[in-house]
Write an enzyme that holds these catalytic residues in place. Structure first.
Site, mmCIF file in Angstrom:
data_model
loop_
_atom_site.group_PDB
_atom_site.id
_atom_site.type_symbol
_atom_site.label_atom_id
_atom_site.label_comp_id
_atom_site.label_asym_id
_atom_site.label_seq_id
_atom_site.Cartn_x
_atom_site.Cartn_y
_atom_site.Cartn_z
ATOM 1 N N TYR A 33 0.825 -1.203 0.000
ATOM 2 C CA TYR A 33 0.000 0.000 0.000
ATOM 3 C C TYR A 33 0.861 1.255 0.000
ATOM 4 O O TYR A 33 2.065 1.197 0.215
ATOM 5 C CB TYR A 33 -0.955 -0.004 1.199
ATOM 6 C CG TYR A 33 -0.315 0.330 2.528
ATOM 7 C CD1 TYR A 33 0.483 -0.598 3.199
ATOM 8 C CD2 TYR A 33 -0.492 1.580 3.122
ATOM 9 C CE1 TYR A 33 1.065 -0.295 4.418
ATOM 10 C CE2 TYR A 33 0.088 1.888 4.342
ATOM 11 C CZ TYR A 33 0.866 0.962 4.988
ATOM 12 O OH TYR A 33 1.456 1.269 6.187
ATOM 13 N N ARG A 52 7.826 3.756 -4.938
ATOM 14 C CA ARG A 52 7.940 2.849 -3.782
ATOM 15 C C ARG A 52 6.896 1.742 -3.874
ATOM 16 O O ARG A 52 7.156 0.600 -3.505
ATOM 17 C CB ARG A 52 7.812 3.634 -2.466
ATOM 18 C CG ARG A 52 8.167 2.791 -1.254
ATOM 19 C CD ARG A 52 8.241 3.595 0.030
ATOM 20 N NE ARG A 52 6.958 4.181 0.375
ATOM 21 C CZ ARG A 52 6.760 5.014 1.398
ATOM 22 N NH1 ARG A 52 7.772 5.363 2.172
ATOM 23 N NH2 ARG A 52 5.573 5.512 1.649
ATOM 24 N N ARG A 100 -8.670 -19.934 -1.388
ATOM 25 C CA ARG A 100 -7.614 -19.798 -0.373
ATOM 26 C C ARG A 100 -6.580 -20.923 -0.454
ATOM 27 O O ARG A 100 -6.917 -22.098 -0.327
ATOM 28 C CB ARG A 100 -8.231 -19.768 1.033
ATOM 29 C CG ARG A 100 -7.208 -19.409 2.103
ATOM 30 C CD ARG A 100 -7.857 -19.254 3.469
ATOM 31 N NE ARG A 100 -6.886 -18.798 4.443
ATOM 32 C CZ ARG A 100 -6.042 -19.606 5.081
ATOM 33 N NH1 ARG A 100 -6.074 -20.900 4.856
ATOM 34 N NH2 ARG A 100 -5.169 -19.110 5.957
ATOM 35 N N HIS A 102 -2.089 -20.939 0.380
ATOM 36 C CA HIS A 102 -0.997 -20.015 0.714
ATOM 37 C C HIS A 102 -0.132 -19.646 -0.493
ATOM 38 O O HIS A 102 0.185 -18.489 -0.696
ATOM 39 C CB HIS A 102 -0.103 -20.611 1.812
ATOM 40 C CG HIS A 102 -0.753 -20.614 3.157
ATOM 41 N ND1 HIS A 102 -1.864 -21.370 3.441
ATOM 42 C CD2 HIS A 102 -0.455 -19.946 4.287
ATOM 43 C CE1 HIS A 102 -2.215 -21.164 4.687
ATOM 44 N NE2 HIS A 102 -1.387 -20.306 5.241
ATOM 45 N N LYS A 147 6.464 -1.913 1.921
ATOM 46 C CA LYS A 147 5.278 -1.336 2.573
ATOM 47 C C LYS A 147 4.114 -2.318 2.412
ATOM 48 O O LYS A 147 3.212 -2.128 1.588
ATOM 49 C CB LYS A 147 4.967 0.046 1.980
ATOM 50 C CG LYS A 147 4.152 0.935 2.932
ATOM 51 C CD LYS A 147 4.264 2.378 2.546
ATOM 52 C CE LYS A 147 3.280 3.282 3.263
ATOM 53 N NZ LYS A 147 3.370 3.310 4.698
ATOM 54 N N GLU A 179 12.266 2.642 14.036
ATOM 55 C CA GLU A 179 11.286 3.624 13.535
ATOM 56 C C GLU A 179 10.035 3.500 14.383
ATOM 57 O O GLU A 179 9.952 2.640 15.262
ATOM 58 C CB GLU A 179 10.970 3.364 12.062
ATOM 59 C CG GLU A 179 10.335 1.996 11.824
ATOM 60 C CD GLU A 179 9.964 1.742 10.367
ATOM 61 O OE1 GLU A 179 9.791 2.708 9.601
ATOM 62 O OE2 GLU A 179 9.835 0.566 9.995
ATOM 63 N N LEU A 203 11.120 1.362 7.099
ATOM 64 C CA LEU A 203 10.538 1.801 5.834
ATOM 65 C C LEU A 203 11.260 3.097 5.468
ATOM 66 O O LEU A 203 11.397 3.991 6.311
ATOM 67 C CB LEU A 203 9.040 2.063 5.993
ATOM 68 C CG LEU A 203 8.392 2.526 4.697
ATOM 69 C CD1 LEU A 203 8.153 1.334 3.775
ATOM 70 C CD2 LEU A 203 7.089 3.232 4.957
HETATM 71 N N1 PDD Z 1 2.904 5.090 7.317
HETATM 72 N N2 PDD Z 1 7.539 3.858 8.884
HETATM 73 C C1 PDD Z 1 6.393 3.165 8.877
HETATM 74 C C2 PDD Z 1 6.376 1.829 9.527
HETATM 75 C C3 PDD Z 1 5.245 3.704 8.275
HETATM 76 O O1 PDD Z 1 4.104 2.986 8.254
HETATM 77 C C4 PDD Z 1 5.301 4.998 7.689
HETATM 78 C C5 PDD Z 1 4.119 5.628 7.023
HETATM 79 C C6 PDD Z 1 6.524 5.693 7.723
HETATM 80 C C7 PDD Z 1 6.683 7.040 7.074
HETATM 81 O O2 PDD Z 1 6.673 6.921 5.671
HETATM 82 P P1 PDD Z 1 6.237 8.135 4.737
HETATM 83 O O3 PDD Z 1 7.092 9.299 5.123
HETATM 84 O O4 PDD Z 1 6.539 7.670 3.371
HETATM 85 O O5 PDD Z 1 4.774 8.392 4.992
HETATM 86 C C8 PDD Z 1 7.617 5.083 8.310
HETATM 87 C C9 PDD Z 1 1.694 5.498 6.653
HETATM 88 C C10 PDD Z 1 1.470 6.952 6.638
HETATM 89 C C11 PDD Z 1 0.533 4.665 7.166
HETATM 90 O O6 PDD Z 1 0.742 3.472 7.334
HETATM 91 O O7 PDD Z 1 -0.578 5.192 7.334
#
Ligand code: PDD
Length: 280
Positions: A33, A52, A100, A102, A147, A179, A203
């Protein structure tokens, strides 16, 4: 104007949008996503977000059903259709619907969903007074740079923070701070601003990158280096970055004050520099 959705080529209100219960995103979290913002007429870092998305999809061998230029067009069209001023765009790409099992289905059409909603800014008090964070053990997998939709550890960590009266949880792995559950983290020591380096356990945030850039333009020493929890306790300032939080000052870490216990000068400077960057 209702919130609008785009599902595999069709537009409609979010409230009546439907996906098969056999979608692998629903069954396995088998998808990726992106969350993108439009500030007024400015779609921020659209190309970087879509790139990304491609990188995440490639890592999981999920086919992106449209070329880059077409995705860009769809996002811009959605923004036009919804007429909101500040928009939160959510893109979800899954391996599609299949009985379904895996292992990957042999032939499958990916599911691409986008939603367009008004962006609700964070409460002013959080920006002005800063937020609290807690630390938590990083129990995520070894591909946090993807992501992916699999967000259970992040969901649990954010909920723990909420129950402790904090805004965010910071993941700590083998003594190193990685993070937040939905944000990247920065620590300020004098004029030096540090954030954990890219790698499989963070991320690579688009906002993280922008802040590194604007910070350098402002003459700050922006470094990517490992940080321990002890480093964070001795920092003058801490702040979070992310598409939704922008640059958000952190004033408490596990209930201990950070620096003066108030949002710091550098966090504020970077927040303002980011807004200047959008206008420019
Ligand atoms: N999340 N680290 C993680 C684990 C994240 O889920 C996000 C963003 C970031 C920051 O990434 P960016 O600057 O590209 O938004 C770092 C989004 C906003 C979410 O899951 O809603």
């Amino acid at each position: 104007m209702p919130n609008i959705a785009f599902i595999n080529g069709k537009w409609g209100p979010v409230s009546s949008a439907k996906i098969s219960i056999e979608d692998r995103g629903f069954q396995f979290g088998d998808g990726v996503y992106e969350v993108i913002r439009s500030h007024g007429n400015t779609l921020l870092d659209l190309k970087e977000h879509l790139e990304r998305l491609h990188i995440s999809a490639k890592a999981l061998e999920i086919e992106v059903p449209y070329p880059m230029e077409m995705l860009e067009k769809i996002v811009r069209l959605g923004c036009k259709k919804c007429h909101f001023k500040d928009i939160l765009i959510y893109i979800q790409l899954t391996r599609g619907a299949a009985p379904r099992d895996h292992a990957f289905p042999k032939k499958n059409r990916s599911t691409l969903v986008m939603t367009f909603r008004p962006h609700k800014p964070l409460p002013e008090v959080m920006r002005n007074e800063g937020v609290g964070v807690i630390s938590t053990e990083d129990i995520r997998w070894a591909k946090c740079h993807v992501k992916s939709l699999n967000l259970l550890p992040n969901v649990m960590a954010r909920e723990s923070a909420k129950r402790m009266g904090a805004f965010e949880s910071l993941f700590v792995r083998e003594g190193k701070v990685m993070e937040g559950a939905g944000s990247n983290v920065f620590a300020v020591f004098g004029e030096k601003v540090m954030t954990p380096p890219e790698g499989p356990y963070i991320l690579s945030g688009i906002m993280r990158d922008t802040v590194l850039k604007v910070g350098r333009e402002k003459g700050l020493e922006m470094c990517e280096a490992d940080l321990s929890l002890d480093d964070l306790y001795t920092a003058d300032e801490l702040f979070l970055t992310g598409t939704t939080v922008e640059v958000l000052p952190v004033v408490r870490l596990n209930d201990k004050p950070v620096g003066t216990g108030k949002p710091g000068r550098v966090s504020l400077l970077l927040y303002e520099a980011f807004h200047q960057f959008i206008q420019d």
